[in-house]
Enzyme design. Structure first.
Site, PDB file in Angstrom:
ATOM      1  N   ASN A   9       1.443  -4.944  38.823  1.00  0.00           N
ATOM      2  CA  ASN A   9       1.590  -4.765  37.462  1.00  0.00           C
ATOM      3  C   ASN A   9       2.116  -6.029  36.599  1.00  0.00           C
ATOM      4  OD1 ASN A   9       1.863  -4.009  34.916  1.00  0.00           O
ATOM      5  ND2 ASN A   9       3.459  -2.254  35.500  1.00  0.00           N
ATOM      6  N   LYS A  11       2.525  -6.390  33.555  1.00  0.00           N
ATOM      7  CA  LYS A  11       3.088  -6.239  32.293  1.00  0.00           C
ATOM      8  C   LYS A  11       2.495  -7.202  31.523  1.00  0.00           C
ATOM      9  CE  LYS A  11       6.648  -3.856  34.803  1.00  0.00           C
ATOM     10  NZ  LYS A  11       7.989  -3.319  34.919  1.00  0.00           N
ATOM     11  N   HIS A  98       3.443   4.827  32.493  1.00  0.00           N
ATOM     12  CA  HIS A  98       4.669   4.041  33.079  1.00  0.00           C
ATOM     13  C   HIS A  98       5.731   4.072  32.094  1.00  0.00           C
ATOM     14  CE1 HIS A  98       7.125   0.341  34.015  1.00  0.00           C
ATOM     15  NE2 HIS A  98       6.183   0.230  34.956  1.00  0.00           N
ATOM     16  N   GLU A 100       7.671   2.402  31.049  1.00  0.00           N
ATOM     17  CA  GLU A 100       7.967   1.608  29.502  1.00  0.00           C
ATOM     18  C   GLU A 100       7.043   2.159  28.301  1.00  0.00           C
ATOM     19  OE1 GLU A 100       7.009  -2.089  31.636  1.00  0.00           O
ATOM     20  OE2 GLU A 100       9.047  -2.160  32.688  1.00  0.00           O
ATOM     21  N   GLU A 170       8.532   5.816  40.321  1.00  0.00           N
ATOM     22  CA  GLU A 170       9.285   4.669  39.845  1.00  0.00           C
ATOM     23  C   GLU A 170      10.488   5.285  39.251  1.00  0.00           C
ATOM     24  OE1 GLU A 170       6.443   1.270  39.420  1.00  0.00           O
ATOM     25  OE2 GLU A 170       6.394   2.214  37.367  1.00  0.00           O
ATOM     26  N   GLY A 176      12.923  -3.361  37.704  1.00  0.00           N
ATOM     27  CA  GLY A 176      13.401  -4.771  37.044  1.00  0.00           C
ATOM     28  C   GLY A 176      14.875  -4.888  37.030  1.00  0.00           C
ATOM     29  N   SER A 216      11.679  -2.542  41.915  1.00  0.00           N
ATOM     30  CA  SER A 216      12.375  -3.741  42.543  1.00  0.00           C
ATOM     31  C   SER A 216      11.638  -3.750  44.167  1.00  0.00           C
ATOM     32  CB  SER A 216      13.628  -3.540  42.552  1.00  0.00           C
ATOM     33  OG  SER A 216      14.121  -3.588  41.317  1.00  0.00           O
TER      34      SER A 216
HETATM   35  P1  PGA Z   1       9.510  -4.012  39.251  1.00  0.00           P
HETATM   36  O1  PGA Z   1       8.722  -3.033  38.370  1.00  0.00           O
HETATM   37  O2  PGA Z   1       8.859  -4.341  40.477  1.00  0.00           O
HETATM   38  O3  PGA Z   1       9.774  -5.554  38.275  1.00  0.00           O
HETATM   39  O4  PGA Z   1      10.916  -3.358  39.562  1.00  0.00           O
HETATM   40  C1  PGA Z   1       7.952  -2.099  38.945  1.00  0.00           C
HETATM   41  C2  PGA Z   1       7.109  -1.571  37.758  1.00  0.00           C
HETATM   42  O5  PGA Z   1       7.468  -1.206  36.668  1.00  0.00           O
HETATM   43  O6  PGA Z   1       5.852  -1.039  37.986  1.00  0.00           O
END
Ligand code: PGA
Length: 253
Positions: A9, A11, A98, A100, A170, A176, A216
């Site tokens: 992803n 983003k 997601h 976010e 997640e 992140g 992560s």
């Molecule tokens: P990350 O993001 O691997 O940077 O923690 C995962 C995600 O949001 O799908």
């Protein structure tokens, strides 16, 4: 055997040229047969989908997906992208719900349920995301929280429809942050999700729906995470922007 997936992803990262460079490195570095017959799915921004598609079209183990879709079919929804549009440019997957999107764009459970239905009707595979915040984890209500998200987002589907879904667990506190959930925490939640699916549907649903972990995922933890009985791969953010890291993750099955 359940499908194994390494999903990248991006983003809101990478200009078109940067995205092309990344994809071309990935295509060169990823073997045409990944361990576990895993599939790689790339989720670039909408603007890059058609161009990135050209780089991967000869590769049967690399697919394309979008990071979001509209719950509407078409019409006066400025800035939105429909599932039919995604289908028409060759996307096979779409990320729905997601954290976010839920947090910064106020996407609600019923809205996500509609998006999931639209994606399935269009023949796209939804990757439905769920996961709790640190507050919820600390109060010990994480299983109930995730259960409610899955119930709201998926349980309106028929058995036939739900078999087309991929779930991504997640935990928000691990996204992140560099703070990965332990493989034990991940396995526990994935098993609980399977039991939810068993309770609501038939055993074929709990046994065959891939459940990915996100938060992560890095080359140094992917192998242990993917080795868990109920973990079928990862939804990878930061590490999917680095070709070598993402290739190492895809080779971790
Ligand atoms: P990350 O993001 O691997 O940077 O923690 C995962 C995600 O949001 O799908």
């Amino acid at each position: 055997m359940r499908k194994k997936i390494a999903a990248g992803n991006w983003k809101m990262n990478k200009t078109l040229d940067e995205g092309k460079t990344l994809t071309s490195s990935l295509v060169n570095m990823l073997s045409s047969k990944l361990p576990g017959n895993a599939e790689v799915v790339l989720f670039p921004p909408f603007t890059h989908l058609t161009s990135i598609k050209e780089f991967i079209q000869d590769r049967s183990n690399i697919s394309l997906g979008a990071q979001n879709c509209s719950e509407h079919d078409s019409g006066a929804y400025t800035g939105e992208v429909s599932v039919e549009m995604l289908k028409s440019i060759g996307a096979q997957y779409v990320i729905i719900g997601h954290s976010e999107r839920r947090e910064y764009f106020g996407e609600s459970g019923p809205q996500l349920a509609q998006k999931v239905s639209k994606a399935i009707t269009a023949g796209l595979t939804p990757i439905f995301c769920c996961g709790e915040s640190l507050d919820v984890r600390e109060t010990g209500n994480h299983e109930k929280f995730v259960f409610d998200q899955i119930e709201e987002g998926l349980f309106h589907l028929s058995l036939e429809e739900v078999l087309r879904v991929v779930i991504a667990y997640e935990p928000i506190w691990a996204i992140g942050t560099g703070k990965t959930a332990t493989s034990k925490q991940v396995q526990e939640m994935h098993l609980s999700i399977r039991l939810m699916l068993l309770d609501q549907y038939e055993s074929i649903a709990s046994e065959t729906i891939p459940i990915l972990y996100g938060g992560s995922v890095k080359p140094d933890n992917a192998q242990e995470l993917f080795a868990q009985a109920d973990v079928d791969g990862g939804l990878v953010g930061g590490a999917s922007l680095l070709a070598q890291d993402f290739v190492d993750i895809a080779n971790s099955f």
